[in-house]
Design a protein around this motif. Structure first.
Motif, PDB file in Angstrom:
ATOM      1  N   GLY A 151     -26.415  33.400  -6.808  1.00 38.50           N
ATOM      2  CA  GLY A 151     -26.741  34.716  -6.263  1.00 38.50           C
ATOM      3  C   GLY A 151     -27.966  35.325  -6.925  1.00 38.50           C
ATOM      4  N   VAL A 152     -28.086  35.192  -8.241  1.00 40.03           N
ATOM      5  CA  VAL A 152     -29.265  35.695  -8.946  1.00 40.03           C
ATOM      6  C   VAL A 152     -30.524  34.966  -8.475  1.00 40.03           C
ATOM      7  CG1 VAL A 152     -30.354  35.905 -11.204  1.00 40.03           C
ATOM      8  CG2 VAL A 152     -27.925  36.435 -10.941  1.00 40.03           C
ATOM      9  N   LEU A 153     -30.429  33.648  -8.311  1.00 38.51           N
ATOM     10  CA  LEU A 153     -31.578  32.874  -7.838  1.00 38.51           C
ATOM     11  C   LEU A 153     -31.985  33.308  -6.431  1.00 38.51           C
ATOM     12  CD1 LEU A 153     -33.565  30.532  -8.197  1.00 38.51           C
ATOM     13  CD2 LEU A 153     -31.779  28.992  -7.361  1.00 38.51           C
ATOM     14  N   ALA A 154     -31.006  33.517  -5.543  1.00 40.45           N
ATOM     15  CA  ALA A 154     -31.327  33.956  -4.180  1.00 40.45           C
ATOM     16  C   ALA A 154     -31.979  35.330  -4.178  1.00 40.45           C
ATOM     17  CB  ALA A 154     -30.055  33.970  -3.333  1.00 40.45           C
ATOM     18  N   ALA A 155     -31.524  36.235  -5.036  1.00 36.67           N
ATOM     19  CA  ALA A 155     -32.124  37.568  -5.108  1.00 36.67           C
ATOM     20  C   ALA A 155     -33.568  37.498  -5.592  1.00 36.67           C
ATOM     21  CB  ALA A 155     -31.295  38.449  -6.036  1.00 36.67           C
ATOM     22  N   LEU A 156     -33.847  36.641  -6.549  1.00 36.65           N
ATOM     23  CA  LEU A 156     -35.219  36.496  -7.035  1.00 36.65           C
ATOM     24  C   LEU A 156     -36.132  35.914  -5.958  1.00 36.65           C
ATOM     25  CD1 LEU A 156     -34.525  35.177 -10.657  1.00 36.65           C
ATOM     26  CD2 LEU A 156     -35.226  37.488  -9.971  1.00 36.65           C
ATOM     27  N   LEU A 157     -35.631  34.948  -5.189  1.00 39.08           N
ATOM     28  CA  LEU A 157     -36.446  34.339  -4.141  1.00 39.08           C
ATOM     29  C   LEU A 157     -36.733  35.332  -3.016  1.00 39.08           C
ATOM     30  CD1 LEU A 157     -34.809  30.795  -3.868  1.00 39.08           C
ATOM     31  CD2 LEU A 157     -37.024  31.391  -4.877  1.00 39.08           C
ATOM     32  N   VAL A 158     -35.746  36.153  -2.650  1.00 37.59           N
ATOM     33  CA  VAL A 158     -35.958  37.123  -1.569  1.00 37.59           C
ATOM     34  C   VAL A 158     -36.913  38.215  -2.015  1.00 37.59           C
ATOM     35  CG1 VAL A 158     -34.814  38.894  -0.180  1.00 37.59           C
ATOM     36  CG2 VAL A 158     -33.760  36.657  -0.454  1.00 37.59           C
ATOM     37  N   GLY A 159     -36.755  38.700  -3.225  1.00 41.55           N
ATOM     38  CA  GLY A 159     -37.591  39.798  -3.692  1.00 41.55           C
ATOM     39  C   GLY A 159     -39.002  39.407  -4.051  1.00 41.55           C
ATOM     40  N   SER A 160     -39.273  38.108  -4.211  1.00 36.04           N
ATOM     41  CA  SER A 160     -40.604  37.681  -4.656  1.00 36.04           C
ATOM     42  C   SER A 160     -41.614  37.554  -3.529  1.00 36.04           C
ATOM     43  CB  SER A 160     -40.506  36.333  -5.390  1.00 36.04           C
ATOM     44  OG  SER A 160     -40.014  35.330  -4.507  1.00 36.04           O
ATOM     45  N   GLY A 161     -41.161  37.283  -2.306  1.00 35.94           N
ATOM     46  CA  GLY A 161     -42.133  37.004  -1.254  1.00 35.94           C
ATOM     47  C   GLY A 161     -41.925  37.803   0.012  1.00 35.94           C
ATOM     48  N   SER A 162     -41.332  38.979  -0.056  1.00 33.83           N
ATOM     49  CA  SER A 162     -41.123  39.789   1.152  1.00 33.83           C
ATOM     50  C   SER A 162     -41.121  41.257   0.760  1.00 33.83           C
ATOM     51  CB  SER A 162     -39.799  39.407   1.834  1.00 33.83           C
ATOM     52  OG  SER A 162     -38.707  39.707   0.978  1.00 33.83           O
ATOM     53  N   GLY A 163     -41.019  42.086   1.758  1.00 36.60           N
ATOM     54  CA  GLY A 163     -40.973  43.520   1.505  1.00 36.60           C
ATOM     55  C   GLY A 163     -39.600  44.028   1.163  1.00 36.60           C
ATOM     56  N   LEU A 164     -38.637  43.154   0.987  1.00 37.72           N
ATOM     57  CA  LEU A 164     -37.281  43.545   0.655  1.00 37.72           C
ATOM     58  C   LEU A 164     -37.104  43.590  -0.852  1.00 37.72           C
ATOM     59  CD1 LEU A 164     -35.256  41.380   3.222  1.00 37.72           C
ATOM     60  CD2 LEU A 164     -35.882  43.788   3.418  1.00 37.72           C
ATOM     61  N   GLY A 165     -36.303  44.539  -1.307  1.00 38.69           N
ATOM     62  CA  GLY A 165     -35.977  44.653  -2.711  1.00 38.69           C
ATOM     63  C   GLY A 165     -34.502  44.356  -2.928  1.00 38.69           C
ATOM     64  N   VAL A 166     -34.220  43.433  -3.839  1.00 40.84           N
ATOM     65  CA  VAL A 166     -32.846  43.051  -4.135  1.00 40.84           C
ATOM     66  C   VAL A 166     -32.668  43.066  -5.647  1.00 40.84           C
ATOM     67  CG1 VAL A 166     -31.047  41.322  -3.826  1.00 40.84           C
ATOM     68  CG2 VAL A 166     -32.826  41.573  -2.098  1.00 40.84           C
ATOM     69  N   SER A 167     -31.601  43.672  -6.107  1.00 40.69           N
ATOM     70  CA  SER A 167     -31.324  43.719  -7.533  1.00 40.69           C
ATOM     71  C   SER A 167     -30.645  42.419  -7.967  1.00 40.69           C
ATOM     72  CB  SER A 167     -30.412  44.913  -7.854  1.00 40.69           C
ATOM     73  OG  SER A 167     -29.953  44.847  -9.186  1.00 40.69           O
ATOM     74  N   PRO A 168     -31.265  41.636  -8.851  1.00 38.87           N
ATOM     75  CA  PRO A 168     -30.603  40.412  -9.316  1.00 38.87           C
ATOM     76  C   PRO A 168     -29.297  40.679 -10.039  1.00 38.87           C
ATOM     77  CG  PRO A 168     -32.956  40.380  -9.840  1.00 38.87           C
ATOM     78  CD  PRO A 168     -32.628  41.761  -9.388  1.00 38.87           C
ATOM     79  N   VAL A 169     -29.219  41.795 -10.771  1.00 37.80           N
ATOM     80  CA  VAL A 169     -27.973  42.123 -11.474  1.00 37.80           C
ATOM     81  C   VAL A 169     -26.863  42.407 -10.475  1.00 37.80           C
ATOM     82  CG1 VAL A 169     -26.883  43.740 -13.077  1.00 37.80           C
ATOM     83  CG2 VAL A 169     -29.250  43.004 -13.456  1.00 37.80           C
ATOM     84  N   ARG A 170     -27.172  43.195  -9.456  1.00 39.51           N
ATOM     85  CA  ARG A 170     -26.161  43.489  -8.435  1.00 39.51           C
ATOM     86  C   ARG A 170     -25.749  42.214  -7.709  1.00 39.51           C
ATOM     87  NH1 ARG A 170     -24.503  47.717  -4.986  1.00 39.51           N
ATOM     88  NH2 ARG A 170     -22.807  46.840  -3.760  1.00 39.51           N
ATOM     89  N   ALA A 171     -26.705  41.345  -7.426  1.00 38.82           N
ATOM     90  CA  ALA A 171     -26.376  40.090  -6.753  1.00 38.82           C
ATOM     91  C   ALA A 171     -25.480  39.226  -7.633  1.00 38.82           C
ATOM     92  CB  ALA A 171     -27.654  39.329  -6.397  1.00 38.82           C
TER      93      ALA A 171
END
Length: 427
Positions: A159-179
């Motif tokens: 889940g942390v890895l997926a949050a980092l991948l989503v937040g790195s290359g798009s306009g979406l913000g995802v908290s790795p801690v929350r994920a």
């Protein structure tokens, strides 16, 4: 000299005719094979087994999301394969209850169909990890919890890895801690459901639980499932009635056949949400489709809504005339559960039926109400969420209202159904 006949072959000297090998059972006797501790030779270590199971659960639940969202983006000229894969990761995170931060605000409306798929795959991960540990049938709560925690840790890292991948290359913000926290919680609960069944801990708990509690939990679950079944039927009927409007909404997107198929599948992913909302509507509290809105049997107040096919089945006004009979559906569901409780407790013993006493019957029926209320409140909490900071920041039912009303309605209905079953059974 001893004689030799066809049915009595020659035996070595000193061996009695009735002697039999000690390791062979006689014909007709059933000797249970001794249980030896399973050898750990060739068994994968726990971190490896749990990691592989967690990765496989993640892959099998992510691929359908990537396919659906990829279909929805096929009509866009700027759509690329990495973008579709990243959108699939975002939707996959949302299915675990991880909110997405967009320019319009937080997106937190969880598609419950995806959540159910994720939970099922994690259940299988718990089963496979428990078998790899050699704990199958051991009835050990410690081993079941160990397998669940191991899967949860591996799943949290994904889940942390997926949050980092989503937040790195798009306009979406995802908290790795929350994920990480959400994935760990979902992973442990899902794997634990599979581990307690495989190890036999579920049967152990059922054996040690008091009879009224066990019967009450079972009756409450039956009543809750009947409530959701009625809600699903009402939601399906409403969407079918407004099918023309839903088709016009899908056609208005002008995304081609593949895009329209993707939009339809995304709508189906929220069908369980609509089922929970419809159940809340039948119970009375209803639900909201925006700030300051209400959809109840006594009131329908909605404003401008987004062009979502699932919202085509919203009622246009309060219930009138014969439609008021819908209010009796939750009570009938509770009565059916109470009736089934009486039938289950009145099993035939020999030539007579063992009729339960009033305390043994009404106690589980009364306990079924809080169980069904807790189930309804949990489903109501999972089904709602925001769609930005604007008018759609509040969507879904009020959790405590749904839980309280479901508790009262199922308690009354189960008591009436159990009492009716006992009185009619005597006749």
């Amino acid at each position: 000299m001893s004689s030799v006949t066809p049915d009595q072959p020659r035996r070595p000297a000193g061996v009695h005719a009735d002697a039999r090998p000690p390791d062979r059972p006689t014909a007709g006797s059933r000797v249970p094979s001794p249980r030896h501790p399973e050898s750990s030779r060739g068994r994968a270590p726990l971190p490896v087994a749990a990691g592989v199971a967690a990765v496989w659960a993640a892959v099998t639940s992510y691929l359908p999301v990537a396919l659906v969202l990829g279909l929805a983006q096929l009509s866009e000229d700027s759509a690329t394969l990495p973008g579709a894969l990243r959108a699939g990761l975002a939707g996959w995170l949302l299915g675990h209850g991880v909110p997405l931060q967009t320019t319009a605000g937080p997106l937190g409306l969880v598609p419950l169909a995806l959540t159910v798929l994720v939970f099922w795959r994690l259940t299988r991960a718990g089963v496979h990890t428990t078998r790899a540990m050699g704990a199958r049938g051991r009835r050990s709560p410690r081993q079941a919890l160990t397998a669940a925690v191991a899967v949860g840790i591996g799943y949290a890292l994904l889940g942390v890895l997926a949050a980092l991948l989503v937040g790195s290359g798009s306009g979406l913000g995802v908290s790795p801690v929350r994920a990480g926290v959400s994935f760990a919680l979902v992973g442990v609960l899902g794997a634990l459901a599979g581990a307690v069944r495989t190890t036999g801990v579920a049967g152990l708990l059922a054996e040690h639980a008091p009879g009224p509690v066990r019967d009450g939990v079972r009756t409450g679950l039956v009543a809750g499932l009947l409530l959701f079944g009625a809600g699903a039927g009402a939601a399906g009927l409403a969407v079918a009635t407004g099918g023309g409007d839903a088709a016009d909404m899908i056609g208005a997107y002008r995304t081609g056949v593949a895009g329209q198929a993707g939009i339809t599948l995304v709508s189906l992913a929220y069908a369980p949400n609509a089922t929970v909302w419809s159940t809340a509507y039948l119970l009375g509290p209803g639900f909201a489709v925006g700030t300051g809105t209400a959809v109840r049997t006594s009131e329908v107040t909605v404003g401008a809504l987004p062009a979502v096919p699932l919202l085509a089945g919203l009622p246009s006004g309060p219930v009138e005339g014969l439609g008021a009979a819908l209010l009796a559906v939750p009570v009938l569901a509770g009565m059916a559960a109470g009736w089934l409780l009486t039938r289950r407790l009145s099993r035939p013993t020999g030539e007579e039926r063992a009729e339960p006493g009033w305390p043994a019957l009404l106690g589980p029926a009364a306990f079924a109400g809080p169980v069904a209320g807790l189930l309804a409140a949990l489903a109501a909490g999972l089904s709602g969420g925001p769609l930005g900071n604007g008018r759609l920041a509040e969507i879904g039912p009020v959790v405590w209202q749904v839980g309280l009303v479901a508790t009262a309605v199922v308690t009354v209905g189960a008591l009436l159904g159990a009492a009716a079953g006992k009185l009619l059974g005597r006749r």
